[in-house]
Scaffold this motif. Structure first.
Motif, short mmCIF file in Angstrom:
data_model
loop_
_atom_site.label_atom_id
_atom_site.label_comp_id
_atom_site.label_asym_id
_atom_site.label_seq_id
_atom_site.Cartn_x
_atom_site.Cartn_y
_atom_site.Cartn_z
N ALA A 97 23.47 -40.97 28.56
CA ALA A 97 23.70 -40.59 27.17
C ALA A 97 24.93 -41.31 26.59
O ALA A 97 25.88 -41.62 27.31
CB ALA A 97 23.88 -39.08 27.06
N ARG A 116 18.23 -44.66 24.28
CA ARG A 116 19.22 -43.68 24.72
C ARG A 116 19.29 -42.46 23.80
O ARG A 116 18.95 -42.53 22.62
CB ARG A 116 20.62 -44.31 24.76
CG ARG A 116 20.75 -45.54 25.62
CD ARG A 116 20.50 -45.24 27.09
NE ARG A 116 20.71 -46.44 27.87
CZ ARG A 116 21.89 -46.83 28.35
NH1 ARG A 116 22.96 -46.09 28.13
NH2 ARG A 116 21.99 -47.95 29.04
N GLU A 117 19.79 -41.38 24.34
CA GLU A 117 20.20 -40.23 23.54
C GLU A 117 21.59 -40.55 23.00
O GLU A 117 22.50 -40.91 23.75
CB GLU A 117 20.25 -38.99 24.43
CG GLU A 117 20.81 -37.75 23.76
CD GLU A 117 21.06 -36.62 24.73
OE1 GLU A 117 21.78 -35.68 24.36
OE2 GLU A 117 20.57 -36.70 25.88
N THR A 176 24.79 -39.28 20.49
CA THR A 176 25.51 -38.32 19.64
C THR A 176 26.45 -39.13 18.76
O THR A 176 27.32 -39.85 19.26
CB THR A 176 26.30 -37.32 20.49
OG1 THR A 176 25.38 -36.54 21.28
CG2 THR A 176 27.10 -36.38 19.60
N ARG A 207 16.19 -38.64 18.98
CA ARG A 207 17.18 -38.81 20.05
C ARG A 207 18.61 -38.89 19.53
O ARG A 207 19.53 -39.19 20.29
CB ARG A 207 16.85 -40.05 20.88
CG ARG A 207 15.66 -39.87 21.80
CD ARG A 207 15.46 -41.04 22.73
NE ARG A 207 14.73 -42.14 22.09
CZ ARG A 207 15.29 -43.23 21.59
NH1 ARG A 207 16.60 -43.39 21.66
NH2 ARG A 207 14.55 -44.16 21.02
N CYS A 208 18.80 -38.63 18.23
CA CYS A 208 20.15 -38.72 17.66
C CYS A 208 20.62 -37.36 17.15
O CYS A 208 19.89 -36.65 16.45
CB CYS A 208 20.17 -39.72 16.50
SG CYS A 208 21.83 -40.00 15.82
#
Length: 286
Positions: free
Chosen positions: A63, A83-84, A86, A112-113
């Motif tokens: 992540a 990817r994940e 944040t 995924r965001c």
């Protein structure tokens, strides 16, 4: 770093132009609601450091936490890796623009965001990430106290064996800078550094901008001011400005070490002029 938004505080030729505009000038911080829209348009097509950062992220599975995500210049390429991500950002205007971009993105990226409004100098997300990214030399937006908070938060959120990837502007000596070190305030041989560079750029909307980057030799801050490419004879003129710190890679490396973070590799980025951006690959000190 905060800047008092009055024309008299903007240095150099940019300040002179603001004085000439008088009451027509509508001055905004680059990161306020109006300024964030201008900055988004100005920078959206800028691919500087994107390929290099994405390449480094690819080496470490897991992540990603992106700090100072802005309107998503790096967020979307990071999501494209599968990817994940944040995306942490303090400016409400920037987050709104990021949300708009995500709404137009394919669902497989959007899902995924996670966007989070928070200060990169003091955040607590309750989890760890394999990669933490801070691009666009945004570390220079923080003062010394803010950077100390950033380093502590990164240590708290970085997974074992993870990587903290951040960019900063490394100062180039006049002898190494070549012809680009000259300019309107420099000598013919480039030995005297340019005080104010002016860059013309076309935004994603097709609008033309002129960016003044004012940095007196030896100063620990730079002032960036963005004007429209063409200013008419009548009506208001939106001008955006910000003052950021100058944080050479050597000083940043020392600060990271004092905070228990080790620079594992330096990756110079292409560039010209008085400074070159460099990507630092950082891990927690063993």
């Amino acid at each position: 770093m905060a800047v008092a938004l009055t024309p008299s505080t903007v240095p150099g030729r940019a300040g002179e132009l603001l004085a000439e505009l008088g009451d027509r000038a509508e001055l905004h911080d680059v990161y306020d609601e109006t300024g964030s829209t201008v900055y988004h348009d100005f920078s959206l097509k800028d691919t500087h450091e994107v390929r290099e950062l994405v390449g480094l992220v690819r080496r470490t599975p897991g992540a990603v936490l992106e700090l100072a995500a802005g309107s998503g210049r790096l967020t979307l390429p990071l999501l494209a890796l599968g990817r994940e991500v944040t995306a942490l950002e303090l400016s409400a205007g920037m987050l709104r623009l990021l949300d708009e971009r995500l709404a137009q993105a394919p669902g497989r990226l959007r899902e995924r965001c996670v966007a989070v409004r928070a200060d990169m100098s003091s955040f607590a997300l309750g989890r760890r990430f394999e990669v933490i990214v801070l691009g666009t030399t945004s570390v220079s937006l923080l003062d010394e106290e803010g950077r100390a908070g950033l380093y502590a938060a990164v240590r708290e959120h970085l997974a074992p064996g993870g990587r903290f990837l951040l960019s900063t502007a490394d100062i180039v000596t006049s002898g190494a800078a070549g012809p680009a070190a000259g300019g309107e305030d420099g000598g013919e041989d480039g030995g005297e550094a340019e005080v104010e560079a002016v860059i013309e750029a076309v935004g994603a909307s097709g609008r033309v901008y002129r960016m003044h980057d004012h940095w007196p030799p030896g100063s620990d801050t730079r002032t960036v001011t963005i004007f429209p490419g063409t200013v008419g004879d009548e009506g208001p003129v939106t001008v955006c400005t910000t003052t950021v710190g100058v944080l050479p890679a050597g000083r940043l490396t020392a600060e990271l070490a004092a905070a228990g973070l080790t620079v594992l590799a330096r990756h110079p980025l292409p560039g010209t002029g008085r400074y070159r951006d460099v990507l630092l690959e950082v891990g927690v000190t063993a």
